[in-house]
Design a protein around this motif. Structure first.
Motif, PDB file in Angstrom:
ATOM      1  N   VAL A  86       0.836  -1.199   0.000  1.00  0.00           N
ATOM      2  CA  VAL A  86       0.000   0.000   0.000  1.00  0.00           C
ATOM      3  C   VAL A  86       0.874   1.252   0.000  1.00  0.00           C
ATOM      4  CG1 VAL A  86      -1.663   1.335   1.354  1.00  0.00           C
ATOM      5  CG2 VAL A  86      -1.977  -1.137   1.095  1.00  0.00           C
ATOM      6  N   LEU A  87       1.925   1.248   0.806  1.00  0.00           N
ATOM      7  CA  LEU A  87       2.852   2.383   0.838  1.00  0.00           C
ATOM      8  C   LEU A  87       3.451   2.638  -0.537  1.00  0.00           C
ATOM      9  CD1 LEU A  87       4.617   4.448   2.519  1.00  0.00           C
ATOM     10  CD2 LEU A  87       6.282   2.583   2.699  1.00  0.00           C
ATOM     11  N   ARG A  88       3.863   1.567  -1.201  1.00  0.00           N
ATOM     12  CA  ARG A  88       4.480   1.721  -2.528  1.00  0.00           C
ATOM     13  C   ARG A  88       3.497   2.309  -3.526  1.00  0.00           C
ATOM     14  NH1 ARG A  88       4.100  -1.334  -6.818  1.00  0.00           N
ATOM     15  NH2 ARG A  88       3.318  -3.139  -5.669  1.00  0.00           N
ATOM     16  N   LEU A  89       2.259   1.817  -3.530  1.00  0.00           N
ATOM     17  CA  LEU A  89       1.259   2.333  -4.472  1.00  0.00           C
ATOM     18  C   LEU A  89       1.031   3.832  -4.282  1.00  0.00           C
ATOM     19  CD1 LEU A  89      -1.423  -0.518  -4.407  1.00  0.00           C
ATOM     20  CD2 LEU A  89       0.286  -0.061  -6.176  1.00  0.00           C
ATOM     21  N   LEU A  90       0.985   4.269  -3.047  1.00  0.00           N
ATOM     22  CA  LEU A  90       0.771   5.678  -2.766  1.00  0.00           C
ATOM     23  C   LEU A  90       2.014   6.508  -3.083  1.00  0.00           C
ATOM     24  CD1 LEU A  90      -1.174   5.154   0.554  1.00  0.00           C
ATOM     25  CD2 LEU A  90      -2.084   6.371  -1.425  1.00  0.00           C
ATOM     26  N   THR A  91       3.165   6.004  -2.691  1.00  0.00           N
ATOM     27  CA  THR A  91       4.406   6.752  -2.880  1.00  0.00           C
ATOM     28  C   THR A  91       4.725   6.913  -4.360  1.00  0.00           C
ATOM     29  OG1 THR A  91       5.249   5.933  -0.766  1.00  0.00           O
ATOM     30  CG2 THR A  91       6.858   6.849  -2.302  1.00  0.00           C
ATOM     31  N   GLU A  92       4.499   5.865  -5.147  1.00  0.00           N
ATOM     32  CA  GLU A  92       4.760   5.946  -6.583  1.00  0.00           C
ATOM     33  C   GLU A  92       3.931   7.048  -7.245  1.00  0.00           C
ATOM     34  OE1 GLU A  92       5.922   1.267  -7.553  1.00  0.00           O
ATOM     35  OE2 GLU A  92       3.909   2.032  -7.990  1.00  0.00           O
ATOM     36  N   GLY A  94       2.930   9.786  -5.593  1.00  0.00           N
ATOM     37  CA  GLY A  94       3.133  11.041  -4.884  1.00  0.00           C
ATOM     38  C   GLY A  94       1.961  11.454  -4.022  1.00  0.00           C
ATOM     39  N   MET A  95       1.241  10.460  -3.492  1.00  0.00           N
ATOM     40  CA  MET A  95       0.041  10.748  -2.702  1.00  0.00           C
ATOM     41  C   MET A  95       0.299  10.456  -1.227  1.00  0.00           C
ATOM     42  SD  MET A  95      -2.978   9.195  -5.126  1.00  0.00           S
ATOM     43  CE  MET A  95      -3.346   9.899  -6.743  1.00  0.00           C
ATOM     44  N   PRO A  96       0.170  11.456  -0.356  1.00  0.00           N
ATOM     45  CA  PRO A  96       0.323  11.209   1.079  1.00  0.00           C
ATOM     46  C   PRO A  96      -0.923  10.545   1.652  1.00  0.00           C
ATOM     47  CG  PRO A  96      -0.280  13.479   0.728  1.00  0.00           C
ATOM     48  CD  PRO A  96      -0.109  12.871  -0.647  1.00  0.00           C
ATOM     49  N   VAL A 280      -7.771  18.124  -7.440  1.00  0.00           N
ATOM     50  CA  VAL A 280      -8.056  17.239  -6.307  1.00  0.00           C
ATOM     51  C   VAL A 280      -6.921  17.407  -5.299  1.00  0.00           C
ATOM     52  CG1 VAL A 280      -8.422  14.875  -5.523  1.00  0.00           C
ATOM     53  CG2 VAL A 280      -9.255  15.588  -7.781  1.00  0.00           C
ATOM     54  N   TRP A 281      -7.278  17.698  -4.082  1.00  0.00           N
ATOM     55  CA  TRP A 281      -6.287  17.855  -3.009  1.00  0.00           C
ATOM     56  C   TRP A 281      -6.187  16.525  -2.255  1.00  0.00           C
ATOM     57  CZ3 TRP A 281      -7.141  20.423   2.356  1.00  0.00           C
ATOM     58  CH2 TRP A 281      -5.908  20.609   2.994  1.00  0.00           C
ATOM     59  N   VAL A 282      -5.177  15.715  -2.592  1.00  0.00           N
ATOM     60  CA  VAL A 282      -4.921  14.466  -1.873  1.00  0.00           C
ATOM     61  C   VAL A 282      -4.030  14.821  -0.701  1.00  0.00           C
ATOM     62  CG1 VAL A 282      -4.073  12.106  -2.016  1.00  0.00           C
ATOM     63  CG2 VAL A 282      -5.080  13.197  -4.046  1.00  0.00           C
ATOM     64  N   THR A 283      -4.501  14.611   0.496  1.00  0.00           N
ATOM     65  CA  THR A 283      -3.819  15.190   1.641  1.00  0.00           C
ATOM     66  C   THR A 283      -3.999  14.348   2.896  1.00  0.00           C
ATOM     67  OG1 THR A 283      -3.553  17.280   2.848  1.00  0.00           O
ATOM     68  CG2 THR A 283      -5.819  16.595   2.323  1.00  0.00           C
ATOM     69  N   THR A 284      -3.443  14.820   3.994  1.00  0.00           N
ATOM     70  CA  THR A 284      -3.514  14.113   5.268  1.00  0.00           C
ATOM     71  C   THR A 284      -4.700  14.611   6.086  1.00  0.00           C
ATOM     72  OG1 THR A 284      -2.094  15.731   6.387  1.00  0.00           O
ATOM     73  CG2 THR A 284      -1.000  13.864   5.279  1.00  0.00           C
ATOM     74  N   ARG A 285      -5.065  13.832   7.085  1.00  0.00           N
ATOM     75  CA  ARG A 285      -6.198  14.223   7.935  1.00  0.00           C
ATOM     76  C   ARG A 285      -5.874  15.490   8.730  1.00  0.00           C
ATOM     77  NH1 ARG A 285     -10.152  10.438   9.881  1.00  0.00           N
ATOM     78  NH2 ARG A 285      -9.451   9.252   8.076  1.00  0.00           N
TER      79      ARG A 285
END
Length: 306
Positions: A86-92, A94-96, A280-285
């Motif tokens: 899951v980390l790899r899919l997000l990191t590839e 550029g989504m936090p 789209v703002w992909v961001t942290t809580r």
């Protein structure tokens, strides 16, 4: 204590505010990765039997007396393999994301905390263990918050600014969060698609709702069978909210579920679908909480605090 009269069934109603997301984004997307493995009830930790919440075991091990090695193994997949996929899919892409973590889970796999921080994730406190807050006494819940916070300072390097209980809070959870200090919001609600302010012990408190809708627990419950089920569901939710504009979408995944290859494929398709849309703002809580507090501060009140 809360009563039935405390329920707010109106919310923003017809007057939903324009969130003014950064960069003029039409939608804020937060992906919460639930890190719970190793923090669940287990015989080595003093429980009478093993626990297998939200795994492929389902109810298969209901008759296993004491320690259930199969259930433990299915949980461990999430920390040994699933998280890293899951980390790899997000990191590839550029989504936090947000690490919704139980403190003991990070204690038992500190590499996860380090990797999540390196990827720009934030931390949402999800208990000391995988604890049912609504069954705790006030003193036990107070101790739970203190133990979790102390643990996070060691494994994560800082205490979380947000909190999310297992399933649901107790009647006093928010009051204890304010008493403890350091928490600027909680996510113990499922009732809106925007953050909102509430009153706790005469003080304003921010709520950033979580989701049981856009949640891969549907795999464990048998409501989703394939990655196409997950992708279609999440895509449709995204498309409706994106077309409407001005909302927050939360997606909740568990590494021991979505981390399996056949399910990770659905998450990958969804992330690519999101990436194909502008604004789209992909961001942290915590970033959402900070934005809301700055852009939509608690309402000014006059008279005696309620």
């Amino acid at each position: 204590m809360r009563t039935a009269a405390d329920r707010d069934l109106v919310g923003y109603g017809r007057d939903r505010p324009a969130p003014q997301w950064p960069g003029g984004a039409r939608l804020a997307l937060n992906i919460a990765v639930n890190i719970e493995e190793g923090a669940e009830d287990s015989v080595p930790d003093g429980a009478s039997r093993s626990e297998s919440p939200l795994t492929d075991a389902g109810t298969a091990g209901a008759d296993v007396p004491g320690r259930d090695l199969a259930a433990e193994s299915m949980m461990a997949y999430g920390s040994r393999v699933g998280f890293w996929r899951v980390l790899r899919l997000l990191t590839e892409r550029g989504m936090p994301a947000t690490a919704s973590a139980c403190a003991v889970a990070l204690e038992r796999n500190p590499q996860i905390a380090a990797a999540a921080r390196e990827a720009g994730w934030d931390l949402l406190g999800h208990g000391h263990r995988f604890t049912k807050h609504y069954l705790l006494t006030e003193d036990a819940e107070r101790a739970e918050l203190a133990a979790a916070t102390a643990s996070f300072r060691t494994t994560w390097g800082a205490a979380p600014t947000g909190w999310y209980c297992r399933y649901g809070p107790s009647l006093r959870t928010r009051q204890l969060l304010l008493e403890h200090g350091g928490f600027s919001y909680d996510s113990d609600a499922y009732d809106d698609e925007l953050p909102y302010w509430t009153r706790v012990s005469g003080r304003d408190h921010l709520v950033v709702p979580h989701t049981f809708s856009n949640n891969d627990n549907k795999y464990a419950k048998g409501w989703w069978a394939t990655s196409d089920d997950a992708f279609t569901y999440l895509r449709d939710a995204f498309d409706v909210l994106y077309a409407e504009g001005g909302a927050m979408m939360v997606v909740s995944v568990h590494p021991r579920l979505t981390g399996h290859p056949a399910r990770a494929a659905g998450l990958a398709r969804f992330l690519d679908h999101v990436a194909a849309h502008p604004a789209v703002w992909v961001t942290t809580r915590s970033a959402i909480a900070e934005h809301w507090a700055a852009t939509h501060p608690a309402p000014t009140r006059t008279g005696t605090a309620s």
